[in-house]
Design a protein around this motif. Structure first.
Motif, PDB file in Angstrom:
ATOM      1  N   ILE A   1     -13.341   5.683  -5.255  1.00 42.32           N
ATOM      2  CA  ILE A   1     -12.091   6.051  -4.596  1.00 42.32           C
ATOM      3  C   ILE A   1     -11.700   4.941  -3.630  1.00 42.32           C
ATOM      4  CG2 ILE A   1     -12.350   8.531  -4.919  1.00 42.32           C
ATOM      5  CD1 ILE A   1     -13.345   8.722  -2.007  1.00 42.32           C
ATOM      6  N   GLY A   2     -10.508   4.381  -3.834  1.00 44.96           N
ATOM      7  CA  GLY A   2     -10.048   3.246  -3.047  1.00 44.96           C
ATOM      8  C   GLY A   2      -8.839   3.597  -2.207  1.00 44.96           C
ATOM      9  N   CYS A   3      -8.921   3.312  -0.914  1.00 45.51           N
ATOM     10  CA  CYS A   3      -7.830   3.596   0.016  1.00 45.51           C
ATOM     11  C   CYS A   3      -6.955   2.361   0.202  1.00 45.51           C
ATOM     12  CB  CYS A   3      -8.408   4.034   1.364  1.00 45.51           C
ATOM     13  SG  CYS A   3      -7.155   4.517   2.582  1.00 45.51           S
ATOM     14  N   HIS A   4      -5.655   2.574   0.216  1.00 47.07           N
ATOM     15  CA  HIS A   4      -4.686   1.501   0.461  1.00 47.07           C
ATOM     16  C   HIS A   4      -4.552   1.268   1.961  1.00 47.07           C
ATOM     17  CE1 HIS A   4      -0.884  -0.688   0.518  1.00 47.07           C
ATOM     18  NE2 HIS A   4      -0.926  -0.780  -0.811  1.00 47.07           N
ATOM     19  N   PRO A   5      -4.545   0.024   2.416  1.00 47.00           N
ATOM     20  CA  PRO A   5      -4.337  -0.238   3.845  1.00 47.00           C
ATOM     21  C   PRO A   5      -2.955   0.216   4.317  1.00 47.00           C
ATOM     22  CG  PRO A   5      -5.131  -2.201   2.669  1.00 47.00           C
ATOM     23  CD  PRO A   5      -4.742  -1.197   1.626  1.00 47.00           C
ATOM     24  N   GLN A   6      -2.807   0.350   5.631  1.00 47.47           N
ATOM     25  CA  GLN A   6      -1.501   0.673   6.203  1.00 47.47           C
ATOM     26  C   GLN A   6      -0.546  -0.496   5.987  1.00 47.47           C
ATOM     27  OE1 GLN A   6       0.040   3.429   7.831  1.00 47.47           O
ATOM     28  NE2 GLN A   6       1.755   2.064   7.449  1.00 47.47           N
ATOM     29  N   ASP A   7       0.603  -0.217   5.429  1.00 42.64           N
ATOM     30  CA  ASP A   7       1.620  -1.230   5.130  1.00 42.64           C
ATOM     31  C   ASP A   7       2.871  -0.950   5.953  1.00 42.64           C
ATOM     32  OD1 ASP A   7       3.399  -3.021   4.049  1.00 42.64           O
ATOM     33  OD2 ASP A   7       3.321  -2.223   2.013  1.00 42.64           O
ATOM     34  N   PRO A   8       3.202  -1.828   6.928  1.00 40.23           N
ATOM     35  CA  PRO A   8       2.455  -3.005   7.383  1.00 40.23           C
ATOM     36  C   PRO A   8       1.592  -2.671   8.591  1.00 40.23           C
ATOM     37  CG  PRO A   8       4.629  -3.047   8.348  1.00 40.23           C
ATOM     38  CD  PRO A   8       4.557  -1.778   7.521  1.00 40.23           C
ATOM     39  N   GLY A   9       0.799  -3.657   9.023  1.00 41.97           N
ATOM     40  CA  GLY A   9       0.076  -3.510  10.284  1.00 41.97           C
ATOM     41  C   GLY A   9       1.042  -3.538  11.461  1.00 41.97           C
ATOM     42  N   MET A  10       0.639  -2.905  12.557  1.00 46.76           N
ATOM     43  CA  MET A  10       1.469  -2.819  13.757  1.00 46.76           C
ATOM     44  C   MET A  10       0.698  -3.336  14.966  1.00 46.76           C
ATOM     45  SD  MET A  10       4.360  -1.584  12.762  1.00 46.76           S
ATOM     46  CE  MET A  10       5.078  -0.685  11.373  1.00 46.76           C
ATOM     47  N   PRO A  11       1.391  -3.657  16.061  1.00 45.19           N
ATOM     48  CA  PRO A  11       0.701  -4.194  17.237  1.00 45.19           C
ATOM     49  C   PRO A  11      -0.265  -3.179  17.835  1.00 45.19           C
ATOM     50  CG  PRO A  11       3.087  -4.464  17.443  1.00 45.19           C
ATOM     51  CD  PRO A  11       2.849  -3.590  16.262  1.00 45.19           C
ATOM     52  N   ARG A  12      -1.452  -3.636  18.140  1.00 44.03           N
ATOM     53  CA  ARG A  12      -2.435  -2.753  18.765  1.00 44.03           C
ATOM     54  C   ARG A  12      -1.921  -2.309  20.131  1.00 44.03           C
ATOM     55  NH1 ARG A  12      -8.923  -4.067  19.474  1.00 44.03           N
ATOM     56  NH2 ARG A  12      -9.509  -1.998  20.276  1.00 44.03           N
ATOM     57  N   GLY A  13      -2.041  -0.996  20.382  1.00 44.57           N
ATOM     58  CA  GLY A  13      -1.569  -0.451  21.650  1.00 44.57           C
ATOM     59  C   GLY A  13      -0.113  -0.030  21.630  1.00 44.57           C
ATOM     60  N   LYS A  14       0.616  -0.439  20.600  1.00 46.08           N
ATOM     61  CA  LYS A  14       2.027  -0.058  20.467  1.00 46.08           C
ATOM     62  C   LYS A  14       2.234   0.813  19.237  1.00 46.08           C
ATOM     63  CE  LYS A  14       4.002  -4.092  22.840  1.00 46.08           C
ATOM     64  NZ  LYS A  14       4.931  -5.236  22.705  1.00 46.08           N
ATOM     65  N   GLY A  15       1.668   0.367  18.115  1.00 40.67           N
ATOM     66  CA  GLY A  15       1.797   1.145  16.892  1.00 40.67           C
ATOM     67  C   GLY A  15       3.230   1.294  16.439  1.00 40.67           C
ATOM     68  N   TRP A  16       3.504   2.423  15.802  1.00 46.69           N
ATOM     69  CA  TRP A  16       4.847   2.692  15.259  1.00 46.69           C
ATOM     70  C   TRP A  16       5.067   4.192  15.279  1.00 46.69           C
ATOM     71  CZ3 TRP A  16       8.769  -0.557  14.041  1.00 46.69           C
ATOM     72  CH2 TRP A  16       9.836  -0.067  13.295  1.00 46.69           C
ATOM     73  N   ARG A  17       6.150   4.614  15.883  1.00 50.43           N
ATOM     74  CA  ARG A  17       6.504   6.027  15.989  1.00 50.43           C
ATOM     75  C   ARG A  17       5.356   6.862  16.570  1.00 50.43           C
ATOM     76  NH1 ARG A  17       9.051   8.479  10.817  1.00 50.43           N
ATOM     77  NH2 ARG A  17       9.532  10.101  12.342  1.00 50.43           N
ATOM     78  N   GLY A  18       4.704   6.301  17.576  1.00 50.33           N
ATOM     79  CA  GLY A  18       3.661   7.022  18.284  1.00 50.33           C
ATOM     80  C   GLY A  18       2.304   7.002  17.628  1.00 50.33           C
TER      81      GLY A  18
END
Length: 329
Positions: free
Chosen positions: A176-193
């Motif tokens: 079982i293979g997981c897809h990475p988060q597309d795209p990466g976001m700034p550490r400590g900021k992220g995206w939409r919380g």
């Protein structure tokens, strides 16, 4: 290594793949829930139908797609709550049934935010490239239905899932293979919380170490991993080596980009910053022998369904595989 695809399994797609010499595929999602489509009989018939075209059904998706959490087929896996165990149990049964039908690989995502993009950019000729520029992105609404998700909470949800699912995958010998988060976001900021813990190389290293098993690894999207890097044209090869030598690359989305972390464009396979011939050499170096799939291609006016774009990518991938094989050991 072999050219592969995740386009689906309609007769039209299978005829085209057979003609192009793309003889290994991942099917479409059999069903978003555990129903008749996920029975051993149904999966066996699907496998037999694909094989009737001279094509191997190497992999199926699980109902954990790349959709934003409000559209997820199995939202409780990440949201928690009373339905979490039932949804995870259903996924475990899908893995068992896939194995009994002779389908020994599955892919999935663990994302809250889907795949954010900003305004497309002009590409080569009359094409447009899917683009992400963090500074230009609109985080609207500011939070998903999950609310604020810090790294600790995200890792707890991931670990809970892996602790229950990986033993089943190992018992039935389904990778079982997981897809990475597309795209990466700034550490400590992220995206939409959401702190996107699977959007960095360090996060992926932690992910594969949570539950050590030869059946727990990555649907390694080279394009997405390149998006995490400041200089993907220089850095991606050692990332491939890290996961490849540990046998954690179960399938590859073989895609190129221009730019890098927080500012990139998804290019044609031969028009980005990564030397794709050299990348193919590294996959061979680490002993990878699975599918090389084009997951996204640019849009060209008149290319309905991006059929020509994918055909171009298939041909390029097959040529690169032939080239590295001709080079010998």
């Amino acid at each position: 290594m072999k050219a592969g695809t995740q386009h689906g399994h309609t007769d039209a797609i299978l005829r085209a793949c057979a003609g192009f010499g793309v003889n290994n595929i991942c099917s479409s999602l059999p069903s978003p829930k555990l129903d008749n489509a996920w029975t051993v009989d149904s999966l066996s018939r699907l496998k037999e139908r694909v094989e009737s075209f001279g094509i191997s059904l190497d992999m199926v998706p699980l109902p954990l797609s790349s959709y934003e959490i409000s559209r997820s087929e199995s939202p409780a896996v990440l949201l928690g709550g009373p339905d979490r165990d039932r949804q995870i149990d259903d996924i475990c049964q899908m893995i068992r049934n896939a194995a009994r039908a002779g389908i020994m690989q599955a892919k999935y995502n663990l994302t809250f935010i889907g795949i954010p993009r900003t305004t497309p950019a002009r590409g080569r000729g009359p094409s447009t490239y899917s683009t992400f520029v963090y500074a230009e992105g609109t985080q609207d609404p500011p939070l998903t239905i999950a609310g604020s998700v810090n790294a600790d909470l995200y890792w707890e949800r991931i670990t809970y899932f892996l602790e229950r699912v990986v033993p089943v995958a190992e018992q039935y010998k389904v990778r079982i293979g997981c897809h990475p988060q597309d795209p990466g976001m700034p550490r400590g900021k992220g995206w939409r919380g959401v702190e996107t813990v699977l959007g960095s190389v360090d996060g992926l290293k932690r992910f594969v170490s949570i539950k050590e098993s030869p059946y727990h690894g990555l649907n390694f999207c080279q394009g997405t991993v390149s998006e995490m890097l400041e200089k993907p044209g220089e850095e991606i090869f050692d990332v491939i080596r890290y996961f490849g030598t540990r046998k954690k690359i179960f399938s590859v989305h073989f895609r190129n980009i221009a730019g890098g972390f927080l500012n990139f464009r998804e290019t044609f396979i031969d028009d980005g910053d990564v030397n794709m011939l050299e990348a193919m050499r590294v996959y061979k170096e680490v002993g990878y022998d699975g599918m090389m799939m084009p997951d996204h291609v640019p849009h060209v006016e008149g290319d309905t369904g991006q059929v020509q774009g994918f055909a171009f990518a298939f041909g390029y991938i097959k040529a690169l595989i032939a080239a590295v094989n001709a080079e010998g050991c």
